[in-house]
Design a protein around this motif. Structure first.
Motif, PDB file in Angstrom:
ATOM      1  N   MET A   1       0.841  -1.175   0.000  1.00 58.38           N
ATOM      2  CA  MET A   1       0.000   0.000   0.000  1.00 58.38           C
ATOM      3  C   MET A   1       0.886   1.237   0.000  1.00 58.38           C
ATOM      4  O   MET A   1       1.884   1.298   0.696  1.00 58.38           O
ATOM      5  CB  MET A   1      -0.902  -0.011   1.227  1.00 58.38           C
ATOM      6  N   ALA A   2       0.512   2.206  -0.767  1.00 58.35           N
ATOM      7  CA  ALA A   2       1.275   3.443  -0.868  1.00 58.35           C
ATOM      8  C   ALA A   2       1.164   4.252   0.424  1.00 58.35           C
ATOM      9  O   ALA A   2       0.130   4.254   1.083  1.00 58.35           O
ATOM     10  CB  ALA A   2       0.771   4.265  -2.032  1.00 58.35           C
ATOM     11  N   ARG A   3       2.250   4.927   0.781  1.00 60.10           N
ATOM     12  CA  ARG A   3       2.241   5.782   1.957  1.00 60.10           C
ATOM     13  C   ARG A   3       1.629   7.127   1.595  1.00 60.10           C
ATOM     14  O   ARG A   3       1.652   7.549   0.445  1.00 60.10           O
ATOM     15  CB  ARG A   3       3.668   5.989   2.463  1.00 60.10           C
ATOM     16  N   TYR A   4       1.124   7.824   2.594  1.00 59.22           N
ATOM     17  CA  TYR A   4       0.535   9.139   2.374  1.00 59.22           C
ATOM     18  C   TYR A   4       1.540  10.088   1.733  1.00 59.22           C
ATOM     19  O   TYR A   4       1.202  10.846   0.823  1.00 59.22           O
ATOM     20  CB  TYR A   4       0.021   9.723   3.692  1.00 59.22           C
ATOM     21  N   ASP A   5       2.784  10.065   2.216  1.00 59.35           N
ATOM     22  CA  ASP A   5       3.811  10.962   1.678  1.00 59.35           C
ATOM     23  C   ASP A   5       4.094  10.681   0.211  1.00 59.35           C
ATOM     24  O   ASP A   5       4.351  11.597  -0.563  1.00 59.35           O
ATOM     25  CB  ASP A   5       5.103  10.836   2.478  1.00 59.35           C
ATOM     26  N   ASP A   6       4.068   9.401  -0.171  1.00 59.73           N
ATOM     27  CA  ASP A   6       4.287   9.042  -1.575  1.00 59.73           C
ATOM     28  C   ASP A   6       3.194   9.649  -2.449  1.00 59.73           C
ATOM     29  O   ASP A   6       3.467  10.207  -3.514  1.00 59.73           O
ATOM     30  CB  ASP A   6       4.272   7.522  -1.765  1.00 59.73           C
ATOM     31  N   LEU A  33       9.635  13.479  -3.618  1.00 57.65           N
ATOM     32  CA  LEU A  33       9.780  12.489  -2.549  1.00 57.65           C
ATOM     33  C   LEU A  33      10.880  12.891  -1.572  1.00 57.65           C
ATOM     34  O   LEU A  33      10.760  12.668  -0.366  1.00 57.65           O
ATOM     35  CB  LEU A  33      10.082  11.107  -3.140  1.00 57.65           C
ATOM     36  N   HIS A  38      12.017  10.730   1.650  1.00 58.76           N
ATOM     37  CA  HIS A  38      11.962   9.410   1.028  1.00 58.76           C
ATOM     38  C   HIS A  38      12.887   9.474  -0.185  1.00 58.76           C
ATOM     39  O   HIS A  38      12.721  10.330  -1.049  1.00 58.76           O
ATOM     40  CB  HIS A  38      10.552   9.051   0.574  1.00 58.76           C
ATOM     41  N   TRP A  48       7.011   2.322  -8.680  1.00 57.61           N
ATOM     42  CA  TRP A  48       5.931   2.801  -7.836  1.00 57.61           C
ATOM     43  C   TRP A  48       4.783   3.320  -8.695  1.00 57.61           C
ATOM     44  O   TRP A  48       3.617   3.008  -8.448  1.00 57.61           O
ATOM     45  CB  TRP A  48       6.438   3.906  -6.906  1.00 57.61           C
ATOM     46  N   TYR A  52       1.056   1.685  -8.509  1.00 56.54           N
ATOM     47  CA  TYR A  52       0.001   2.410  -7.804  1.00 56.54           C
ATOM     48  C   TYR A  52      -0.791   3.391  -8.659  1.00 56.54           C
ATOM     49  O   TYR A  52      -1.834   3.873  -8.219  1.00 56.54           O
ATOM     50  CB  TYR A  52       0.587   3.158  -6.604  1.00 56.54           C
TER      51      TYR A  52
END
Length: 79
Positions: A1-6, A33, A38, A48, A52
């Motif tokens: 699952m993708a992170r919020y920051d991504d 990023l 990141h 990515w 996503y």
């Protein structure tokens, strides 16, 4: 699952041209990023996006990891 920051970095990377086309350059995504601490390589960023962001298609004109993705037209699945 993708992170919020991504996801936030990806949204900041979207550019809208004068014709209304939405594109994302891998280089821009990696730079955004980094603002969130990141650190992705260009290859990791491409992977990515491919995983996503299924509504963006690769429209790069050159070979390598510096790629450009464009949003597909939701009306008919084309550009």
């Amino acid at each position: 699952m993708a992170r919020y920051d991504d996801i936030a970095a990806y949204r900041e990377s979207i550019r809208i041209s004068s014709q209304g086309r939405r594109t994302v350059a891998t280089v821009d995504f990696v730079q955004n990023l980094a603002k969130f601490n990141h650190h992705f390589t260009l290859r990791q960023a491409n992977e990515w996006i491919e995983i996503y962001q299924c509504s963006f298609k690769d429209v790069s004109t050159e070979a390598g990891d510096r790629r450009t993705f464009q949003l597909l037209n939701p009306n008919n699945g084309e550009f």
